[in-house]
Design an enzyme around this catalytic site. Sequence first.
Site, PDB file in Angstrom:
ATOM      1  N   SER A  78      44.105  64.478  55.657  1.00 41.06           N
ATOM      2  CA  SER A  78      45.013  65.576  55.953  1.00 41.06           C
ATOM      3  C   SER A  78      45.240  65.680  57.468  1.00 41.06           C
ATOM      4  O   SER A  78      45.643  64.702  58.096  1.00 41.06           O
ATOM      5  CB  SER A  78      44.463  66.873  55.342  1.00 41.06           C
ATOM      6  OG  SER A  78      45.450  67.882  55.322  1.00 41.06           O
ATOM      7  N   ASP A 203      49.206  65.698  44.517  1.00 46.20           N
ATOM      8  CA  ASP A 203      49.088  66.393  45.799  1.00 46.20           C
ATOM      9  C   ASP A 203      50.344  67.228  46.061  1.00 46.20           C
ATOM     10  O   ASP A 203      51.453  66.705  46.069  1.00 46.20           O
ATOM     11  CB  ASP A 203      48.891  65.360  46.914  1.00 46.20           C
ATOM     12  CG  ASP A 203      48.487  65.966  48.244  1.00 46.20           C
ATOM     13  OD1 ASP A 203      48.692  67.182  48.448  1.00 46.20           O
ATOM     14  OD2 ASP A 203      47.966  65.217  49.088  1.00 46.20           O
ATOM     15  N   HIS A 231      45.093  67.098  46.720  1.00 47.16           N
ATOM     16  CA  HIS A 231      45.105  66.874  48.165  1.00 47.16           C
ATOM     17  C   HIS A 231      43.755  66.407  48.691  1.00 47.16           C
ATOM     18  O   HIS A 231      43.681  65.903  49.811  1.00 47.16           O
ATOM     19  CB  HIS A 231      45.535  68.160  48.884  1.00 47.16           C
ATOM     20  CG  HIS A 231      45.773  67.978  50.346  1.00 47.16           C
ATOM     21  ND1 HIS A 231      46.720  67.100  50.840  1.00 47.16           N
ATOM     22  CD2 HIS A 231      45.184  68.547  51.434  1.00 47.16           C
ATOM     23  CE1 HIS A 231      46.713  67.143  52.163  1.00 47.16           C
ATOM     24  NE2 HIS A 231      45.791  68.004  52.548  1.00 47.16           N
TER      25      HIS A 231
END
EC number: 3.1.1.85
Length: 253
Positions: A78, A203, A231
Site C-alpha cells: 500500500s 481489493d 487490500h
Amino acid sequence: MHIDVIGHGPALVLLHGWALHGGVFAPLVERLAPHYQLHLVDLPGHGFSRDDSTPLALPYVVAEIAAATPPAVWLGWSLGGLFALHAAATLPQVRGLAMIAATPRFVRGSDWPDAVQRELFVQFGTELSRDYRGTLERFLALDTLGSAHARSELRSLRETLTARGEPAPEALQQGLSLLERTDLRRALPQLARPSLWIAGQRDRLVPAAGMHAAAALSPHAQALTIAGGGHAPFLGHADQVSEALQRFVASVP
C-alpha cells in the site's frame, strides 16, 4: 527510525501501509524468516518510530532506510509501495522490487482509470482531525472490504494498529497527502530491477487491473492476482503470497 531485523539469508526490506507498522507483516515473517534476513521498518510517526520527526517524504525516508540496511529486495505494501518504488528507481542497492496492493499512482485520472477517486483521501484527511479513532477504524474496514477473509483480517489489523502505540496524526496526514498526490509512473519504464506486483482480486483501494497496468509499464516485471484477496492479501492468503515472494527473490540476480 525503528527497524527490526529477523532471520538469516538474503536481505528483504518490508515497508508497511498507512497507519500501521512493521508488525502487520507477522504472517509473512513466520514464513520468510527461516529463509531471509527481514528488515521490518516502522515508518516515521508509526509504531516504534512514532517520535521520529523525519518528514514522511519519499527521498528523506528512503535515504534513511537505505543507510540502515544492506543491499536487498524491497517490498512495499500500500503506502509503503511508494517508498519501495522510489527506492528501486533511484538506489542501486535495491536488488528487486515487490509491490503488494500498491501502484505508482493511487488516484484515478483520465489516463489511469483503475484507481480510487482523489476525494477518498481528502475525506479521510478531513475526518482524521475530527474523529481520529473512528477514521482509523473506517480505513481498516476499507482495507479488508471484499476479502474472502475480511472478518479475520479486520480483527488482525485492529489488534496490530495500536500494538506499538497510536500513529502520530501529523504523519497520518502526510501519508494521506502522499497517497493523494504521488505519481511515479514515469519511473516504471526505466526500472532496471526485476519487479513483482501482487494484487488482491477483491481489493477496493488498489484494483488489480491497476497493478497489472503498472506491471505492463515496467521491464522485467511479473504480476499476480490473489483470488479472493483484499487490500491486505498477505493476511488471509499468507501461504500463497509468501510462496510467490520466495520464487521471485530466488529469481533476482
